[in-house]
Design a protein around this motif. Structure first.
Motif, PDB file in Angstrom:
ATOM      1  N   ILE A   2       0.976  -1.109   0.008  1.00  0.00           N
ATOM      2  CA  ILE A   2       0.110   0.063  -0.068  1.00  0.00           C
ATOM      3  C   ILE A   2       0.886   1.279   0.092  1.00  0.00           C
ATOM      4  O   ILE A   2       1.902   1.385   0.761  1.00  0.00           O
ATOM      5  CB  ILE A   2      -0.810  -0.127   1.177  1.00  0.00           C
ATOM      6  N   ARG A   3       0.541   2.151  -0.838  1.00  0.00           N
ATOM      7  CA  ARG A   3       1.330   3.301  -0.925  1.00  0.00           C
ATOM      8  C   ARG A   3       0.435   4.565  -0.791  1.00  0.00           C
ATOM      9  O   ARG A   3      -0.807   4.563  -1.421  1.00  0.00           O
ATOM     10  CB  ARG A   3       1.913   3.348  -2.313  1.00  0.00           C
ATOM     11  N   LYS A   4       0.654   5.353   0.190  1.00  0.00           N
ATOM     12  CA  LYS A   4       0.036   6.590   0.372  1.00  0.00           C
ATOM     13  C   LYS A   4       0.413   7.664  -0.658  1.00  0.00           C
ATOM     14  O   LYS A   4       1.482   7.828  -1.006  1.00  0.00           O
ATOM     15  CB  LYS A   4       0.372   7.267   1.814  1.00  0.00           C
ATOM     16  N   ILE A   5      -0.746   8.372  -1.308  1.00  0.00           N
ATOM     17  CA  ILE A   5      -0.478   9.491  -2.387  1.00  0.00           C
ATOM     18  C   ILE A   5      -1.287  10.453  -1.934  1.00  0.00           C
ATOM     19  O   ILE A   5      -2.409  10.636  -1.714  1.00  0.00           O
ATOM     20  CB  ILE A   5      -0.872   8.749  -3.715  1.00  0.00           C
ATOM     21  N   GLU A   6      -0.615  11.528  -1.683  1.00  0.00           N
ATOM     22  CA  GLU A   6      -1.173  13.093  -1.453  1.00  0.00           C
ATOM     23  C   GLU A   6      -1.718  13.560  -2.795  1.00  0.00           C
ATOM     24  O   GLU A   6      -0.868  13.775  -3.731  1.00  0.00           O
ATOM     25  CB  GLU A   6      -0.147  13.933  -0.705  1.00  0.00           C
ATOM     26  N   SER A 133       0.084  15.394  -9.206  1.00  0.00           N
ATOM     27  CA  SER A 133       0.166  15.169  -7.433  1.00  0.00           C
ATOM     28  C   SER A 133      -0.066  13.527  -7.425  1.00  0.00           C
ATOM     29  O   SER A 133       0.493  13.006  -6.513  1.00  0.00           O
ATOM     30  CB  SER A 133      -1.312  15.637  -6.852  1.00  0.00           C
ATOM     31  N   PRO A 137       4.870  11.062  -6.274  1.00  0.00           N
ATOM     32  CA  PRO A 137       5.413   9.924  -5.430  1.00  0.00           C
ATOM     33  C   PRO A 137       6.512   9.119  -6.242  1.00  0.00           C
ATOM     34  O   PRO A 137       7.271   8.404  -5.641  1.00  0.00           O
ATOM     35  CB  PRO A 137       4.365   9.444  -4.735  1.00  0.00           C
TER      36      PRO A 137
END
Length: 163
Positions: A2-6, A133, A137
């Motif tokens: 799981i990767r957090k993306i703002e 955006s 990342p």
């Protein structure tokens, strides 16, 4: 994994009528015949043929409509009222997606972009989530340049429709 993306959301509010905004957006993007577009891109035997098939469906801005969903119809059906008006437009360019996805395959999850046009008490809102955006990342400069150029196209389109 799981990767957090703002994510950055671009939004405008206009006093223009909802139908005028939708007409303006639709006038600025290509509207290829879906069946013909699918056939010609599927039957392309070279990238040159594929590129030609895609370009036939693009507007001068270099964008096309993939799908238009009337979310407001579902809401209005539930309430029995004439409002709210809400349209989701799936807009993009397969050639732009290719340029991002060759560097970051996950770009295919974010392209084409989704634009929401909805009518609220304070006016008509035009919103979408910036491609740059989503791709930031991943840290690929080439893909980010393409994404920023796409964001500019979409933001110019929305500003024009709101003006």
């Amino acid at each position: 994994m799981i990767r957090k993306i703002e994510m950055e959301r671009f939004s405008l509010i206009t006093s223009k009528r909802f139908d005028e905004v939708i007409s303006s957006v639709n006038a600025a993007i290509g509207h290829p015949d879906t069946a013909e577009f699918g056939r010609s891109t599927h039957e392309a035997h070279s990238f040159a043929e594929l590129k030609s098939a895609v370009e036939k469906g693009l507007s001068k801005l270099g964008l096309m409509l993939f799908m238009q969903l009337d979310h407001g119809a579902i809401l209005r059906n539930d309430t029995g009222h004439e409002t709210p008006k809400m349209i989701c437009l799936v807009i993009g360019n397969p050639l732009i997606m290719k340029e991002m996805a060759k560097h970051i395959p996950d770009a295919g999850s974010y392209a084409p972009v989704t634009v929401l046009v909805d009518e609220r008490a304070d006016g008509v809102h035009l919103s979408y989530d910036r491609m740059a955006s989503f791709l930031a990342p991943y840290g690929n400069r080439d893909a980010l340049e393409v994404a920023r150029n796409l964001d500019k196209k979409i933001e110019d389109l929305l500003r024009q429709a709101a003006a």
